[in-house]
Design a protein around this motif. Sequence first.
Motif, PDB file in Angstrom:
ATOM      1  N   ARG A  32       0.835  -1.190   0.000  1.00 44.49           N
ATOM      2  CA  ARG A  32       0.000   0.000   0.000  1.00 44.49           C
ATOM      3  C   ARG A  32       0.870   1.240   0.000  1.00 44.49           C
ATOM      4  NH1 ARG A  32      -5.589   1.064   3.158  1.00 44.49           N
ATOM      5  NH2 ARG A  32      -5.708   3.337   2.906  1.00 44.49           N
TER       6      ARG A  32
ATOM      7  N   ARG B 270      -3.322   6.091  -0.402  1.00 47.06           N
ATOM      8  CA  ARG B 270      -4.667   5.530  -0.505  1.00 47.06           C
ATOM      9  C   ARG B 270      -4.794   4.580  -1.689  1.00 47.06           C
ATOM     10  NH1 ARG B 270      -8.889   7.922   2.292  1.00 47.06           N
ATOM     11  NH2 ARG B 270     -10.294   7.612   0.522  1.00 47.06           N
ATOM     12  N   ARG B 271      -3.663   3.992  -2.114  1.00 46.56           N
ATOM     13  CA  ARG B 271      -3.723   3.027  -3.216  1.00 46.56           C
ATOM     14  C   ARG B 271      -3.045   1.721  -2.802  1.00 46.56           C
ATOM     15  NH1 ARG B 271      -5.654   5.349  -7.795  1.00 46.56           N
ATOM     16  NH2 ARG B 271      -5.154   3.508  -9.041  1.00 46.56           N
ATOM     17  N   VAL B 272      -3.569   0.608  -3.343  1.00 47.30           N
ATOM     18  CA  VAL B 272      -2.889  -0.672  -3.127  1.00 47.30           C
ATOM     19  C   VAL B 272      -2.481  -1.253  -4.469  1.00 47.30           C
ATOM     20  CG1 VAL B 272      -4.074  -1.282  -0.979  1.00 47.30           C
ATOM     21  CG2 VAL B 272      -5.021  -2.025  -3.193  1.00 47.30           C
TER      22      VAL B 272
ATOM     23  N   ILE C 143      -5.288  -3.105   5.187  1.00 46.70           N
ATOM     24  CA  ILE C 143      -4.577  -2.649   3.979  1.00 46.70           C
ATOM     25  C   ILE C 143      -5.547  -2.323   2.846  1.00 46.70           C
ATOM     26  CG2 ILE C 143      -4.175  -4.920   2.917  1.00 46.70           C
ATOM     27  CD1 ILE C 143      -1.271  -3.995   2.380  1.00 46.70           C
TER      28      ILE C 143
ATOM     29  N   ILE D 140      -9.319   2.877   0.567  1.00 48.47           N
ATOM     30  CA  ILE D 140      -8.436   3.095  -0.582  1.00 48.47           C
ATOM     31  C   ILE D 140      -9.241   3.762  -1.699  1.00 48.47           C
ATOM     32  CG2 ILE D 140      -6.847   1.209  -0.064  1.00 48.47           C
ATOM     33  CD1 ILE D 140      -8.316  -0.491  -2.158  1.00 48.47           C
TER      34      ILE D 140
END
Lengths: 430, 430
Positions: free
Chosen positions: A157, A160-162, A185, A189
């Motif tokens: 991560r 705010r992105r995985v 996790i 997002i």
Amino acid sequence: MVPRLTTALTGPLQELERRILDRMPDIERWLRTQWQEHAVPFYASVDLRNAGFKLAPVDTNLFPGGFNNLDASLLPLCVQAVQAAVERLCPDARGVLLVPENHTRNTFYLQNVATLASVLRQAGMRVHVGSLIPGLEAPLPVELPGGGTLVLEPVVRGGRRVGVEGFDPCVVLLNNDLSAGAPAILRDIDQPVAPPLEAGWYNRKKSHHFGVFRSVAREFAALIEIDPWLIDPYFGVCNEVNFQERAGEECLASNVAMVLERIAAQYARYGIDEKPFVIVKADAGTYGMGIMTVRDAGEVTALNRKQRNKMAVVKEGLEVTSVIIQEGVPTYESIDAAIAEPVVYMIDRFVVGGFYRMHTGRGRDENLNAPGAQFSPLAFETPCIPDLGGPVDCPPNRFYAYGVVARLAQLAAAIEIGELAERARAPALA
Amino acid sequence: MVPRLTTALTGPLQELERRILDRMPDIERWLRTQWQEHAVPFYASVDLRNAGFKLAPVDTNLFPGGFNNLDASLLPLCVQAVQAAVERLCPDARGVLLVPENHTRNTFYLQNVATLASVLRQAGMRVHVGSLIPGLEAPLPVELPGGGTLVLEPVVRGGRRVGVEGFDPCVVLLNNDLSAGAPAILRDIDQPVAPPLEAGWYNRKKSHHFGVFRSVAREFAALIEIDPWLIDPYFGVCNEVNFQERAGEECLASNVAMVLERIAAQYARYGIDEKPFVIVKADAGTYGMGIMTVRDAGEVTALNRKQRNKMAVVKEGLEVTSVIIQEGVPTYESIDAAIAEPVVYMIDRFVVGGFYRMHTGRGRDENLNAPGAQFSPLAFETPCIPDLGGPVDCPPNRFYAYGVVARLAQLAAAIEIGELAERARAPALA
């Protein structure tokens, strides 16, 4: 409409099946209008029981495994349906992060993940398999029983992105039923998550699902003018059960008695010569654990230690406190000597196929989703085109009724997810 | 993504094909965004020519016949795509009026109509076949070569609705290319008509289509970084031609010379050892009438009476006054001894299949859509799932490039129909 598949059925069309086939244009139109109002889940599988007099869903899975059990001839339908789903979910998507269960030794499950990944790739996606296995720090290749290798990569991560190392997906596709909760996790997002985290088993309850299904079944039954009971299993719920401490047994016994009585009344009304039974199972969770067949209310107050232990926990070692007591629907289908129940797969609003789950060691009033189950893929029947002028000389699509009832369960799940998502948003507003 | 079909291709992947396969995720994403902006035609078929170095559409049909030439295994894909199309067009639809061509003796065409009707029925529609045959006053049953009967019913109009006796459809599906004009009985009706009347050949021009295709091809070529010529045939137009009166020959000759020169320049640039040729054909209409192969500008000024008569009229006896001079694309495909060209079918935004049109009596630089053509349905290749870890050991989907170029032509047709519909509305505003 659903694919025309071979089924284990050979006898004359049952009245219910005939009614559903006859009302196909009305049914399809009604379903289309329902999908205008409710967001269709990305995918789903539904376990059905067909008693001949009754055809009902008994479980609705929003994170379906078993795509590897579908006949290979069905994969083009899966690919086409995924395209429709992606267009709806996120037309901008190129990269998909597929998040599976944490199994590494269940290679049949991993074969399912590989099949899903292949379908997504054939639909034009870039796909990485992002694993939530605790402690996984580097890509882990796993050999598949069907040949080839599946690479599980640790989910990473950033803000705010995985994604996984070197891959920033547009969408996260869950094939993990989140029995243990919504992983930190994946929370908050920016990428869309399908199905949403709220649809995980940590949050869903079968009784909620079947409560919504009741309304859907009523509306559908009114449409095709049938008794809703013909597609809807009765159920009761007990919320404060502790099998190991023998708490809540009175609630269980009274609910079992109530459901058995209601079934008996319907059997009497329809002249059905069957012994009523109920299925007692955890109100949340899956994988066929913590399930028992009960034919008498006295049975639940007389469980031995082994039976209580079996009922007390489900997947991920979670303790069972809520229990659903569901009308048992005997299956009248069998393949060779094995009792069989159909499992129907949907992607987006399309039925893309199914298979029979079979068990030689189980009775027609027992749960078949248990160790020892085997799978018989349903393949296309030799296609034929009905005579357009005179009587239909093409055999009817017996699989159609299965596809309809499965889609009713899918619709109930859609409404259910909508309610869960609303509930999740509510505290933030308060 | 498109179905994985067998093709006549066996050699190594050509560079163009490889590039298209490699860029699949970008291509699919780009196509999805295009369909956000342009209404997708209900269905289409596209004739392609594959020269190996070049893969281009040569004709785009918005009222496709030939569904009976599709392999039966593709029908489930057709059914699923029709469901998506209906949902988009008119979710409220139950009844479809299918309006075919006025042929009654071309039983192969009627078999196509029967196949389409069956696909619509399997998608959950009630279907009647409404015929525009002049003087038809009662239902006319026609025996089909494949067995069964197709009933053609006279279209009737009441106020602003059309149907057949006792049947009021929700939507009118045209399988009639309207070469002779928009029938009065279908004009200004309340039901949606798909494709719209404006898409009829009385109103479309190939030069308009290929003009739009040029822009689409340029944008697509920029996306995957290729020379747009590799997918786009050159063309010129002459609008005031009268073959019988030998008018407009200078325009024809100069356009033939211009297109031949431009092809020769590209052949020189790419080191292609082929003799350039052009196809001269009517700018409106279909059915392979009024088409000739020209290798030298002098040929069009030296036509004998028979050749001039052949070029002068197309379907429905319409006189040809507008002519398109299109770059000829030699086909390098053959099946046994027959020259072959792929025809790709789309329903909604999905490629649902295709077949090869073959002709033993024609050369690789000639039109194959002519009497004596035969059809070889493309069936699914044995499905396989690529190794996800290492090198792909699944043969590449060679049909994919065909599906992409066909969808570019479909997209051009969508933009073209949009422009025609806007033009049709314009006078009403003035």
